[in-house]
Structures are given as structure tokens and as C-alpha cells.
Design a protein around this motif. Sequence first.
Motif, PDB file in Angstrom:
ATOM      1  N   GLY A  77       1.010  -1.244   0.157  1.00  0.00           N
ATOM      2  CA  GLY A  77       0.033   0.083  -0.069  1.00  0.00           C
ATOM      3  C   GLY A  77       0.763   1.213   0.004  1.00  0.00           C
ATOM      4  N   GLU A  78       2.366   1.247  -0.033  1.00  0.00           N
ATOM      5  CA  GLU A  78       3.070   2.470  -0.273  1.00  0.00           C
ATOM      6  C   GLU A  78       3.650   2.697  -1.316  1.00  0.00           C
ATOM      7  OE1 GLU A  78       5.560   3.114   3.034  1.00  0.00           O
ATOM      8  OE2 GLU A  78       4.452   2.098   4.656  1.00  0.00           O
ATOM      9  N   LYS A  79       3.963   3.687  -1.931  1.00  0.00           N
ATOM     10  CA  LYS A  79       4.587   3.986  -2.981  1.00  0.00           C
ATOM     11  C   LYS A  79       6.172   3.938  -2.805  1.00  0.00           C
ATOM     12  CE  LYS A  79       1.530   7.417  -5.104  1.00  0.00           C
ATOM     13  NZ  LYS A  79       1.373   8.933  -5.416  1.00  0.00           N
ATOM     14  N   VAL A  80       6.669   3.050  -3.725  1.00  0.00           N
ATOM     15  CA  VAL A  80       8.109   2.598  -3.622  1.00  0.00           C
ATOM     16  C   VAL A  80       8.864   3.253  -4.911  1.00  0.00           C
ATOM     17  CG1 VAL A  80       9.724   0.684  -3.250  1.00  0.00           C
ATOM     18  CG2 VAL A  80       7.669   0.823  -2.109  1.00  0.00           C
ATOM     19  N   ALA A  81       9.988   3.896  -4.741  1.00  0.00           N
ATOM     20  CA  ALA A  81      10.916   4.217  -5.819  1.00  0.00           C
ATOM     21  C   ALA A  81      11.760   3.143  -5.926  1.00  0.00           C
ATOM     22  CB  ALA A  81      11.297   5.754  -5.590  1.00  0.00           C
ATOM     23  N   VAL A  82      12.306   2.862  -7.433  1.00  0.00           N
ATOM     24  CA  VAL A  82      13.517   2.339  -7.479  1.00  0.00           C
ATOM     25  C   VAL A  82      14.451   3.155  -8.328  1.00  0.00           C
ATOM     26  CG1 VAL A  82      14.021   0.216  -8.979  1.00  0.00           C
ATOM     27  CG2 VAL A  82      11.814   0.144  -8.282  1.00  0.00           C
ATOM     28  N   ILE A  83      15.481   3.302  -7.737  1.00  0.00           N
ATOM     29  CA  ILE A  83      16.527   4.209  -7.887  1.00  0.00           C
ATOM     30  C   ILE A  83      17.779   3.566  -8.372  1.00  0.00           C
ATOM     31  CG2 ILE A  83      17.861   6.429  -6.895  1.00  0.00           C
ATOM     32  CD1 ILE A  83      15.499   6.431  -4.834  1.00  0.00           C
ATOM     33  N   GLU A  84      18.534   3.973  -9.565  1.00  0.00           N
ATOM     34  CA  GLU A  84      19.742   3.547  -9.732  1.00  0.00           C
ATOM     35  C   GLU A  84      20.750   4.618  -9.638  1.00  0.00           C
ATOM     36  OE1 GLU A  84      21.469   1.433 -13.853  1.00  0.00           O
ATOM     37  OE2 GLU A  84      20.850   3.532 -14.221  1.00  0.00           O
ATOM     38  N   SER A  85      21.942   4.288  -9.013  1.00  0.00           N
ATOM     39  CA  SER A  85      22.926   5.161  -8.463  1.00  0.00           C
ATOM     40  C   SER A  85      24.086   4.836  -9.095  1.00  0.00           C
ATOM     41  CB  SER A  85      23.358   5.227  -7.051  1.00  0.00           C
ATOM     42  OG  SER A  85      21.937   5.749  -6.208  1.00  0.00           O
ATOM     43  N   ILE A  86      24.892   5.576  -9.961  1.00  0.00           N
ATOM     44  CA  ILE A  86      26.269   5.399 -10.647  1.00  0.00           C
ATOM     45  C   ILE A  86      26.890   6.621 -10.126  1.00  0.00           C
ATOM     46  CG2 ILE A  86      27.366   5.178 -12.842  1.00  0.00           C
ATOM     47  CD1 ILE A  86      24.808   3.743 -13.856  1.00  0.00           C
ATOM     48  N   GLY A  87      28.099   6.294  -9.851  1.00  0.00           N
ATOM     49  CA  GLY A  87      29.112   7.527  -9.549  1.00  0.00           C
ATOM     50  C   GLY A  87      30.444   7.227  -8.875  1.00  0.00           C
ATOM     51  N   GLU A  88      30.808   8.321  -8.255  1.00  0.00           N
ATOM     52  CA  GLU A  88      31.977   8.367  -7.280  1.00  0.00           C
ATOM     53  C   GLU A  88      32.109   9.310  -6.284  1.00  0.00           C
ATOM     54  OE1 GLU A  88      36.089   7.442  -9.274  1.00  0.00           O
ATOM     55  OE2 GLU A  88      36.305   9.628  -8.738  1.00  0.00           O
ATOM     56  N   VAL A  89      32.326   8.669  -4.895  1.00  0.00           N
ATOM     57  CA  VAL A  89      32.423   9.577  -3.895  1.00  0.00           C
ATOM     58  C   VAL A  89      33.864   9.766  -3.388  1.00  0.00           C
ATOM     59  CG1 VAL A  89      31.398   9.591  -1.650  1.00  0.00           C
ATOM     60  CG2 VAL A  89      30.184   8.888  -3.167  1.00  0.00           C
ATOM     61  N   GLU A  90      34.156  10.762  -3.079  1.00  0.00           N
ATOM     62  CA  GLU A  90      35.516  11.101  -2.419  1.00  0.00           C
ATOM     63  C   GLU A  90      35.247  11.720  -1.163  1.00  0.00           C
ATOM     64  OE1 GLU A  90      37.895  13.743  -5.117  1.00  0.00           O
ATOM     65  OE2 GLU A  90      37.964  11.976  -6.508  1.00  0.00           O
ATOM     66  N   ALA A  91      35.960  11.350  -0.277  1.00  0.00           N
ATOM     67  CA  ALA A  91      36.167  11.732   1.264  1.00  0.00           C
ATOM     68  C   ALA A  91      37.349  11.787   1.911  1.00  0.00           C
ATOM     69  CB  ALA A  91      35.152  10.614   2.164  1.00  0.00           C
ATOM     70  N   THR A  92      37.555  12.340   2.906  1.00  0.00           N
ATOM     71  CA  THR A  92      38.902  12.521   3.840  1.00  0.00           C
ATOM     72  C   THR A  92      38.368  11.643   4.949  1.00  0.00           C
ATOM     73  OG1 THR A  92      39.565  14.326   2.790  1.00  0.00           O
ATOM     74  CG2 THR A  92      40.628  13.725   4.969  1.00  0.00           C
ATOM     75  N   ILE A  93      39.215  10.686   5.315  1.00  0.00           N
ATOM     76  CA  ILE A  93      38.820  10.008   6.637  1.00  0.00           C
ATOM     77  C   ILE A  93      40.262  10.033   7.580  1.00  0.00           C
ATOM     78  CG2 ILE A  93      37.133   8.255   5.310  1.00  0.00           C
ATOM     79  CD1 ILE A  93      39.404   6.165   5.329  1.00  0.00           C
ATOM     80  N   VAL A  94      39.976   9.660   8.949  1.00  0.00           N
ATOM     81  CA  VAL A  94      40.886   9.925   9.629  1.00  0.00           C
ATOM     82  C   VAL A  94      41.040   8.453  10.674  1.00  0.00           C
ATOM     83  CG1 VAL A  94      41.676  10.927  12.062  1.00  0.00           C
ATOM     84  CG2 VAL A  94      40.583  12.366  10.063  1.00  0.00           C
ATOM     85  N   ASP A  95      42.176   7.850  10.368  1.00  0.00           N
ATOM     86  CA  ASP A  95      42.410   6.504  11.213  1.00  0.00           C
ATOM     87  C   ASP A  95      42.584   6.827  12.573  1.00  0.00           C
ATOM     88  OD1 ASP A  95      45.055   7.289  11.449  1.00  0.00           O
ATOM     89  OD2 ASP A  95      45.864   5.729  10.234  1.00  0.00           O
ATOM     90  N   ALA A  96      42.683   5.609  13.158  1.00  0.00           N
ATOM     91  CA  ALA A  96      42.759   5.470  14.584  1.00  0.00           C
ATOM     92  C   ALA A  96      44.225   6.190  15.497  1.00  0.00           C
ATOM     93  CB  ALA A  96      42.831   4.096  15.325  1.00  0.00           C
ATOM     94  N   GLU A  97      45.109   6.500  14.450  1.00  0.00           N
ATOM     95  CA  GLU A  97      46.238   7.169  14.780  1.00  0.00           C
ATOM     96  C   GLU A  97      46.208   8.634  14.335  1.00  0.00           C
ATOM     97  OE1 GLU A  97      46.821   3.898  13.412  1.00  0.00           O
ATOM     98  OE2 GLU A  97      46.907   3.363  15.562  1.00  0.00           O
TER      99      GLU A  97
END
Length: 95
Positions: free
Chosen positions: A13-33
Motif C-alpha cells: 500500500g505504499e509508493k516505492v521508488a526504484v533508484i539507480e545510482s552510478i558515480g564516485e564519492v570522495e572523502a577524507t577519513i581519519v584513522d585511529a592514529e
Amino acid sequence: MKNTLLAVESQQGEKVAVIESIGEVEATIVDAENNELKMTLGVQGQMRRSLDRGIDLDGAAEGAVKISGEVVQDGAKMSLAVTGRYSAKVRGSLR
């Protein structure tokens, strides 16, 4: 990231969208040190999302991941580069 609406369906009974995702994500992460590393994540996948609740119901993605940067460990500075493949699955519920 490019997201494309492929279809709108009905589920429990709910509307559901089918979404395709293509691309690239860039991030800066910090490790435990506290070393900063650059992460690049290539994404290709599909998601089914409830339009009524904004909840991701199910989906899958895969792609390539690369983490690189300079790290200091035990006083020694070194370059780090890790590459590989990943896959991910999402499972949700309308209940």
C-alpha cells in the motif's frame, strides 16, 4: 553521483521508488592514529525506497574502493595505498 528514478511501484500500500545510482564519492577519513587518508569509492547499484516514509527497503551496490595517504606509525612516515572491490546490500522493512 548520478541517481536515476527507474520506476515507482506499490508495496504493501505504499509508493516505492526504484533508484539507480552510478558515480564516485570522495572523502577524507581519519584513522585511529589521527592520520588523514583520502578515500575514493566508485558506486553502481540500485535501491528501493519508500516514498511515504523515506526508508530504504532493499538494494545492492558494488564498485572499487581506494584509500591512500601518508601515515606515521611508530615515528616512521610512510605512504599507504590500498585498492580493492566491495559489494554492499541493504535490507529494510515497512513494519
